[in-house]
Write a protein that holds these residues in place. Structure first.
Motif, short mmCIF file in Angstrom:
data_model
loop_
_atom_site.label_atom_id
_atom_site.label_comp_id
_atom_site.label_asym_id
_atom_site.label_seq_id
_atom_site.Cartn_x
_atom_site.Cartn_y
_atom_site.Cartn_z
N SER A 104 6.83 -8.62 -3.94
CA SER A 104 5.53 -9.21 -3.34
C SER A 104 4.36 -8.53 -3.56
N ARG A 105 4.40 -7.14 -3.85
CA ARG A 105 3.25 -6.09 -4.30
C ARG A 105 2.67 -6.74 -5.75
N ASP A 106 3.79 -6.68 -6.74
CA ASP A 106 3.52 -7.34 -7.93
C ASP A 106 2.86 -8.63 -7.91
N ALA A 107 3.11 -9.65 -7.25
CA ALA A 107 2.59 -10.80 -7.20
C ALA A 107 1.20 -10.76 -6.57
N ALA A 108 1.10 -10.01 -5.62
CA ALA A 108 -0.17 -9.98 -4.90
C ALA A 108 -1.34 -9.47 -6.07
#
Length: 318
Positions: free
Chosen positions: A124-128
């Motif tokens: 989720s952090r990577d995608a954000a």
């Protein structure tokens, strides 16, 4: 991004540093004959640190986020940034050309790619991080995956929770080029490879996050379930002990894999079963599963044996 030739090469003909990044399910450009995620993509995955067990927890449609990340070849879904972050519509894609993490397409639309290599251990952090880079870039700009983004918001912080994730499964990746996206040689080559490797897949309409697929000459159902793992294993064991774990006559429960903290049971379906033919058996199974989840009596000896068998047929992807 390396721009080496995409022609077939002999195994080992490319040095590791010369192997370009491609989609996880595409043939590895090194010529090994394996998919990228099973070959040179493994090296990128080894960078991951501080694993978040359920990175998509709290997002609307968590099970479909996992499905788009792990099991669906070609699909898109619509999300929206919060007003605080501009309110733009975001097209979430299973995979983008050359495994880009995101792109600000020439028509102004933002695209987020979920099937990427490497990362921080928090998808989720990577995608954000990729989505924010795309939103801040000029139209026509692709965003390549990076190793380990620093601290920052997660998708749960960026996306409007009131916008449902409406998944559309595609037969190929031609949606990449809608809206006037530049047809560079690399994009064209990536499109050709991806379309050649796509597995026919459809989403069931009667239950959530269940996907029919035809692999070779067989049909299968892969179903991302949101339940607590221990409770779900107990329920599956109860059904298996009663002979009720199949999806109708001629089908077979073959096991489950764990992806991003959720279990994904898999069934073999009778040869020739269409997605429409899977709808009724899946709905009936959903009813049996909910009833089994509601049971609170200790497992019987037979159910404990069934549970051991169910657990033995599990595999963790991420």
């Amino acid at each position: 991004m390396a721009s080496s030739s995409r022609r077939r090469v002999a195994p080992g003909a490319l040095a590791d540093q010369d192997v370009p990044v491609v989609g996880p399910r595409e043939p590895c450009p090194c010529g090994s004959g394996k998919r990228y995620k099973q070959c040179h993509g493994r090296r990128a995955q080894s960078e991951a640190v501080t694993l978040v067990r359920r990175p998509f927890e709290g997002l609307t449609g968590e099970c479909d986020w996992v499905a788009l990340r792990e099991i669906v070849p070609a699909a898109t879904a619509t999300a929206r940034l919060t007003a605080e972050h501009g309110g733009s519509e975001v097209t979430v894609a299973s995979v983008l050309p050359m495994a880009w993490a995101a792109m600000h397409r020439q028509d102004g639309r933002l695209f987020l790619g979920l099937q990427v290599q490497g990362g921080s251990g928090d998808a989720s952090r990577d995608a954000a991080a990729a989505l924010l880079r795309a939103a801040q870039s000029e139209p026509g700009t692709p965003v390549e995956a990076v190793g380990l983004p620093g601290p920052g918001p997660r998708l749960q912080d960026l996306l409007d929770p009131d916008v449902p994730l409406d998944v559309q499964v595609h037969s190929g990746f031609d949606f990449w080029l809608e809206g006037g996206q530049e047809r560079t040689p690399d994009v064209e080559a990536s499109l050709e490879r991806a379309n050649a490797a796509v597995v026919p897949t459809e989403r069931l309409s009667g239950v959530e996050a269940a996907y029919w697929a035809r692999i070779g000459d067989r049909e299968h159902l892969r179903w991302v379930l949101p339940h607590d793992e221990e409770a779900l294993l107990d329920a599956l064991a109860r059904l298996h002990a009663r002979g009720e774990s199949a999806l109708g006559e001629g089908s077979r429960y073959v096991g489950a894999f764990r992806a991003h903290g959720l279990l994904v049971p898999v069934w073999d379906l009778p040869v020739g079963t269409s997605v429409d033919g899977a709808e009724e058996p899946a709905a009936a199974f959903a009813g049996r599963l909910e009833a089994a989840l509601a049971e609170d009596a200790p497992l019987t000896a037979e159910e404990r044996r069934a549970r051991a068998g169910v657990v033995s047929r599990q595999l963790t992807l991420r």
